[in-house]
Design a protein around this motif. Structure first.
Motif, PDB file in Angstrom:
ATOM      1  N   THR A 238       0.555  -1.212  -0.134  1.00 16.71           N
ATOM      2  CA  THR A 238       0.029   0.092  -0.011  1.00 16.71           C
ATOM      3  C   THR A 238       0.383   1.173  -0.376  1.00 16.71           C
ATOM      4  O   THR A 238       0.405   2.352  -0.564  1.00 16.71           O
ATOM      5  N   ASP A 263      -5.675   5.145   2.374  1.00 21.37           N
ATOM      6  CA  ASP A 263      -6.081   4.588   1.673  1.00 21.37           C
ATOM      7  C   ASP A 263      -6.763   4.929   0.828  1.00 21.37           C
ATOM      8  O   ASP A 263      -6.464   5.877   0.237  1.00 21.37           O
ATOM      9  N   TYR A 264      -7.538   3.394   0.100  1.00 18.63           N
ATOM     10  CA  TYR A 264      -7.361   4.039  -2.058  1.00 18.63           C
ATOM     11  C   TYR A 264      -8.308   5.491  -1.744  1.00 18.63           C
ATOM     12  O   TYR A 264      -9.312   5.704  -0.828  1.00 18.63           O
ATOM     13  N   ARG A 327      -4.875  -0.632  -3.360  1.00 22.47           N
ATOM     14  CA  ARG A 327      -4.004   0.997  -2.768  1.00 22.47           C
ATOM     15  C   ARG A 327      -5.279   0.615  -1.222  1.00 22.47           C
ATOM     16  O   ARG A 327      -6.255   1.503  -1.429  1.00 22.47           O
ATOM     17  N   SER A 328      -5.226  -0.558  -0.134  1.00 22.56           N
ATOM     18  CA  SER A 328      -5.981  -0.439   0.847  1.00 22.56           C
ATOM     19  C   SER A 328      -5.223  -0.542   1.992  1.00 22.56           C
ATOM     20  O   SER A 328      -4.580  -1.698   1.913  1.00 22.56           O
ATOM     21  N   SER A 329      -5.714  -0.635   2.925  1.00 20.87           N
ATOM     22  CA  SER A 329      -5.522  -0.791   4.673  1.00 20.87           C
ATOM     23  C   SER A 329      -5.987  -1.832   4.683  1.00 20.87           C
ATOM     24  O   SER A 329      -6.248  -1.700   6.775  1.00 20.87           O
TER      25      SER A 329
END
Length: 385
Positions: A238, A263-264, A327-329
């Motif tokens: 990420t 985050d995205y 792209r994410s947590s």
């Protein structure tokens, strides 16, 4: 049949792979940033080259890939207090300082080497395998020399293979290894209990050592609540889609807020302002100004030229870098009773090199990594069955 498959040449995995464009060992961190932005790649290769050999037909081994640099390396470097205070000076640092201790993550391998040899290299710590692209016709070669010189090393082009490439190749022929793919990850004993964790309200800066380790080990840092349930993670995958100013967020935010920041879709405006305020409180004015400059440049570039959406591309918030991978947590999880093939599919679908393993109450049990998965296939090669 499985052993014969693992004896296949690594050149089979290189079909369609683009040639590596080198970054010289003499380059700076600023050069690496420029290369990452212009190429859209997650990392750039760093080379020591001798292109001035007077000998005819000089061997390509005068060129050696000695490491790689990704955005996470730069973020970790800029997160140091002395670099936060003067980022413009820090980015003029020689790139050799970033790859000095991690040069072993890149290894050269001949195209006729066996797939099992590639797996051995990876299990010894290599993340990228540098493979010569086999010679093409002389006419095309001359064309390359004139138009693609930036990819040539004494007349030779190279590509590289990653852990993901190898695992994806194995998955595409997973039936060869039956019945192992259907077995549970628990029965295969590949759940790694050596996990890196941080609690939601802890300062993100306390995870800096873990982030560097996660990058080297192709893992991640789990973010937990008070009951040790996993809420998300701080992943190198990420962070690699972010820009260098995330170093400021790591130094000023909690782990939970950092997950929202990376985050995205990009960081919320209130978190951006919070980071800038705390930077000023810590007397890191230069980093705050850098954040403002990158934000302005991003807005300027996105308002001119063709629309990103027209080409199916999404910009990552604040930086202008293209988000080409997940792209994410959000934590990607499985269970002890998940099958090996299900976990492989899950990881590859999310472009991750790991999957978290949780119990029924979502509390963290461990992690399954690509390295752990490849160990299974290495055992097959070693067993000769």
């Amino acid at each position: 049949m499985a052993v014969r498959f693992l004896a296949r040449e690594v050149s089979d995995l290189c079909l369609g792979k683009p040639a590596l464009r080198p970054l010289p060992i003499s380059a700076t961190v600023a050069d690496a940033l420029s290369a990452l932005r212009s190429s859209g790649d997650n990392c750039v290769s760093v080379w020591k080259c001798n292109h001035s050999s007077p000998k005819k037909n000089a061997r390509s081994d005068h060129c050696l890939c000695v490491g790689k640099v990704c955005m996470v390396d730069i973020i970790c470097f800029l997160s140091r207090e002395e670099n936060l205070s003067c980022p413009s000076t820090a980015i003029q640092t020689p790139i050799s300082e970033l790859i000095g201790e991690s040069s072993g993550v890149v290894k050269h391998l001949e195209p006729h080497s066996r797939l099992s040899d590639a797996i051995d290299y990876i299990l010894d710590g290599a993340q990228n395998l540098v493979i010569p692209i086999e010679n093409k016709s002389s006419r095309l070669r001359k064309k390359q020399l004139s138009s693609l010189s930036s990819t040539l090393h004494n007349g030779q082009e190279y590509c590289w293979l990653t852990l993901e490439d190898v695992v994806r190749f194995l998955l595409n022929s997973i039936g060869v290894f039956s019945p192992i793919p259907a077995l549970t990850i628990e029965s295969l004993n590949i759940i790694d209990s050596d996990v890196m964790t941080i609690y939601y309200y802890e300062p993100a800066s306390s995870a800096m050592e873990f982030i560097s380790r996660a990058l080297n080990e192709q893992k991640s840092v789990a973010v937990l609540d008070g009951g040790k349930r996993i809420l998300g993670d701080i992943s190198p995958n990420t962070l690699a889609c972010c820009d260098e100013t995330v170093a400021a967020a790591i130094s000023t935010l909690s782990a939970g807020d950092l997950m929202a920041y990376i985050d995205y879709g990009g960081p919320p405006e209130d978190l951006i302002q919070l980071v800038k305020t705390r930077l000023l409180e810590k007397k890191f004015k230069a980093m705050s100004e850098l954040m403002e400059e990158i934000s302005i440049n991003s807005l300027s570039s996105s308002s001119s030229g063709s629309s990103d959406e027209e080409f199916g591309l999404v910009r990552s918030g604040g930086s202008g870098r293209y988000a080409q991978t997940r792209r994410s947590s959000e934590a990607i999880v499985c269970h002890p009773w998940s099958s090996l093939v299900a976990v492989m599919i899950q990881a590859l679908a999310h472009r991750m090199s790991y999957v978290w393993v949780v119990k029924e109450d979502h509390s963290l049990l461990g992690i399954v990594t690509f390295s752990g998965i490849l160990q299974i296939f290495q055992n097959i090669a070693a067993g000769g069955s």
